[in-house]
Design a protein around this motif. Sequence first.
Motif, PDB file in Angstrom:
ATOM      1  N   GLY A   1     -30.997  22.078 -22.565  1.00  0.00           N
ATOM      2  CA  GLY A   1     -30.341  22.107 -21.625  1.00  0.00           C
ATOM      3  C   GLY A   1     -29.981  21.456 -20.547  1.00  0.00           C
ATOM      4  N   PRO A   2     -29.255  21.526 -20.102  1.00  0.00           N
ATOM      5  CA  PRO A   2     -28.496  22.802 -19.807  1.00  0.00           C
ATOM      6  C   PRO A   2     -27.780  23.581 -20.464  1.00  0.00           C
ATOM      7  CG  PRO A   2     -27.668  21.572 -17.799  1.00  0.00           C
ATOM      8  CD  PRO A   2     -28.134  20.567 -18.544  1.00  0.00           C
ATOM      9  N   TYR A   3     -26.871  24.370 -20.894  1.00  0.00           N
ATOM     10  CA  TYR A   3     -26.030  25.188 -21.840  1.00  0.00           C
ATOM     11  C   TYR A   3     -25.761  26.192 -21.065  1.00  0.00           C
ATOM     12  CZ  TYR A   3     -29.371  28.089 -24.026  1.00  0.00           C
ATOM     13  OH  TYR A   3     -30.578  28.864 -23.972  1.00  0.00           O
ATOM     14  N   GLN A   4     -24.356  26.959 -21.254  1.00  0.00           N
ATOM     15  CA  GLN A   4     -23.373  28.217 -20.805  1.00  0.00           C
ATOM     16  C   GLN A   4     -23.296  28.950 -21.439  1.00  0.00           C
ATOM     17  OE1 GLN A   4     -19.735  26.685 -18.804  1.00  0.00           O
ATOM     18  NE2 GLN A   4     -20.518  28.783 -16.666  1.00  0.00           N
ATOM     19  N   THR A   5     -23.784  29.800 -20.995  1.00  0.00           N
ATOM     20  CA  THR A   5     -24.115  31.649 -22.260  1.00  0.00           C
ATOM     21  C   THR A   5     -22.489  32.136 -22.257  1.00  0.00           C
ATOM     22  OG1 THR A   5     -24.566  32.472 -20.501  1.00  0.00           O
ATOM     23  CG2 THR A   5     -26.469  32.300 -22.232  1.00  0.00           C
TER      24      THR A   5
ATOM     25  N   TRP B   1     -26.080  29.771 -16.998  1.00  0.00           N
ATOM     26  CA  TRP B   1     -26.764  28.723 -17.461  1.00  0.00           C
ATOM     27  C   TRP B   1     -27.693  28.442 -17.661  1.00  0.00           C
ATOM     28  CZ3 TRP B   1     -24.159  23.979 -18.115  1.00  0.00           C
ATOM     29  CH2 TRP B   1     -22.473  24.026 -17.564  1.00  0.00           C
ATOM     30  N   ARG B   2     -28.343  28.163 -18.949  1.00  0.00           N
ATOM     31  CA  ARG B   2     -29.823  28.137 -19.262  1.00  0.00           C
ATOM     32  C   ARG B   2     -30.121  27.208 -20.169  1.00  0.00           C
ATOM     33  NH1 ARG B   2     -28.543  32.918 -17.534  1.00  0.00           N
ATOM     34  NH2 ARG B   2     -28.352  34.298 -18.341  1.00  0.00           N
ATOM     35  N   ALA B   3     -31.418  26.874 -19.792  1.00  0.00           N
ATOM     36  CA  ALA B   3     -32.539  26.173 -20.070  1.00  0.00           C
ATOM     37  C   ALA B   3     -33.482  26.622 -21.378  1.00  0.00           C
ATOM     38  CB  ALA B   3     -32.917  24.954 -19.308  1.00  0.00           C
TER      39      ALA B   3
ATOM     40  N   VAL C   1     -36.278  30.933 -23.182  1.00  0.00           N
ATOM     41  CA  VAL C   1     -35.702  30.478 -22.221  1.00  0.00           C
ATOM     42  C   VAL C   1     -35.428  31.037 -20.784  1.00  0.00           C
ATOM     43  CG1 VAL C   1     -33.268  31.317 -22.649  1.00  0.00           C
ATOM     44  CG2 VAL C   1     -34.165  31.253 -24.943  1.00  0.00           C
TER      45      VAL C   1
ATOM     46  N   LEU D   1     -29.786  20.713 -13.725  1.00  0.00           N
ATOM     47  CA  LEU D   1     -30.371  21.899 -14.382  1.00  0.00           C
ATOM     48  C   LEU D   1     -29.531  23.533 -13.373  1.00  0.00           C
ATOM     49  CD1 LEU D   1     -33.766  21.382 -16.017  1.00  0.00           C
ATOM     50  CD2 LEU D   1     -31.153  21.746 -16.902  1.00  0.00           C
TER      51      LEU D   1
END
Length: 705
Positions: free
Chosen positions: A157-161, A166-168, A184, A215
């Motif tokens: 992450g970070p990544y976007q759903t 926003w998640r890691a 998660v 993040l």
Amino acid sequence: MTDLSEPDGGAHGRRWRLSSLPPVAALRIGLLVAVIAGFWLVAYADLDRARDRAIQDGLRQTANLSILLEEDARRVIVVAGYSLHSMAESGRITAHLLSDTAEPPGVESGPGPALRSMLIVERDGRVRQAAGLDDPASVAGTLLGDAVRDGSAAFVGPYQTVDGGWRAAMTRPLTDGSGVAVAVLDLDRFTRLYASQTIGPLSIILLYRENGAVLAYSRTGLRLDQDRAAFAAFLPRLPAGEAARTLSGFDPAEGRERIGTVRRVAGLPLYVYVRIRTDDVLAGWYNDRWKRVLETAAVSVVVTLLALLALRQLGRLETTTQALRASDRRSQALFDSSFQIMGLLSPDGRVLALNQPACALAGLPARALVGRRAWEFRGWARTDELAAGFRQSIEKAAAGRFVRYETDVVTDGTTRVMDVTIKPVFDDRGAVTVLVVEARDITERVEAAARLAAALDQAEAANRAKSAFLATMSHELRTPLNAIIGFSDIMLHELFGPLGSPRYRDYARHVQNSGRHLLDLINDVLDMSKLEAGRYTLDESWLEPAAAIENCRALAAVPADAGGVLLAVDCAPGLPGLLADERALRQVLLNLLSNAVKFTPRGGRVTVSAAQEEDGGIAIAVRDTGIGIPAEALTRILEPFQQADSSIPGRFGGTGLGLSICRDLMALHGGSLSIESEPDRGTTATIRFPATRVGPPVAADGLPA
């Protein structure tokens, strides 16, 4: 500081003025400059120390806040690590871990809010077991799926759903090698936590990785909303072994001065950065700075003004003395230039000052008059009686009274009448300190008043002569006119036999009409004379307006029928009684009806209406459809001997007194007469009686019902 130079002197003027000052004054000015400079140096030193304290307080604030936030992030990472260890050993999500997953937003206690979901994922991305808010069937094809396929422990992450959150994620391979345990983390939870901290509108808190990927952060509206690596080149990193560092200076990421503290999270490649804008830290200092500057400026101005007042006091006293002397000279010049006789006396009557006309009247110069009693000079009081009156007037004024009287003096052999005033002047305690004497020559005014009185006497005598003449003419003219009218009436009716030729009847009719016309003219002139002299007396009684109008209509019906004019009456029912002179009311109505019939062509209409108005008064209107009156004639039609058109007497007859008499008769009743007209559209004449003359309806006998 106030400029000591002349306004137009420039720099050379300033040097000249300073160099020309006495040594003591120059020393005092130098001391004043030194004191004021000391005020400003002390104020500057205090402000500089206060700024340093504010910066240090800001650094301590960032350090303390970074410790708290680092502890929060460390706790979340440690809890996630323990959970991953338990799932890796057992190969599944145990029951005691299910309660540690995140609940819906709003729950802010315990480690749960930071753990979004816990997953057991196969190497191919299929989810074997899941707990938490996110429950995907597979993570293949995502950033998390790539980490699972690698099969090693990692931080993703970070990544976007899909829903924008926003998640890691933290991953750890299962002990049996059949899959990967995944925890998660909800990065939005950190964003909400950081945004709740009050550190200033343009300050920021960041949680980021070693590679600079952010993040979570506390402010919105930045480039980080689209690119989490936008600040990677500017975010500080710490070397191995260093846990925290305080920073200050220019921040190239936002182009502002900032202070802050960056802290490593539990020895992991994660950092918490609390960065506060210097202006936010110094907001209170800025307010105190301006207050201190204003206070120092105020003190400097006060000290400067006090010093300048002290330095210039002697100069001002000298200037004031010179100004007083100049003012005395101007006052004396004005005093002497006055055409009136003016003087100043002490309360005991001694002369203090005189102007030239007063000296000329006394026949002596001022030096011979000052200090002596005012009533001792025959030029001012030519007889003992006048001198005694002058002395008594001075004594009254000395007692605090304003005195004014007239006296006569002789100048150049001519007796002049003088208006003398003596006004006392009081001090602060109310005692009389000086007497101001003024004498004005009012000879011409007295003579004019005498001439006016004589003219009034002549006017009254002429008025009495006119009244006597009119009374005599009334008797001398009415008696033969009554005989002419009576005898012509006998001849018209042939009471003593036929006249013979028909022409005699026409002659008798012309004689009678001429006599009646002349009698009406004489009556109008006499009535007008009485009204102007104020000797017309009303014989008032209660009467019924409708009956009076009907009687007048009957009298006007004969000339109306002869002229082919329709005469109508329109009175409102139930009219109240009216207190008026019946003869005067009949004279007004007949005059208005006569004019309306006279100026209405054949086939026209004349209407008499009466009604009670809103204010309680009664209005009687006579409307016709006649030739009308021009607008320019309406302003003068009510004046005596005035006609709307100069050709009217020749065409219709009349003297122009009727409307003026009607107006004055209505004025005696407290009422009014108004005329509205438009050429070729007709005329409306309205008489109005006030409410004070209106009573209850009247009975047939003329008394109130």
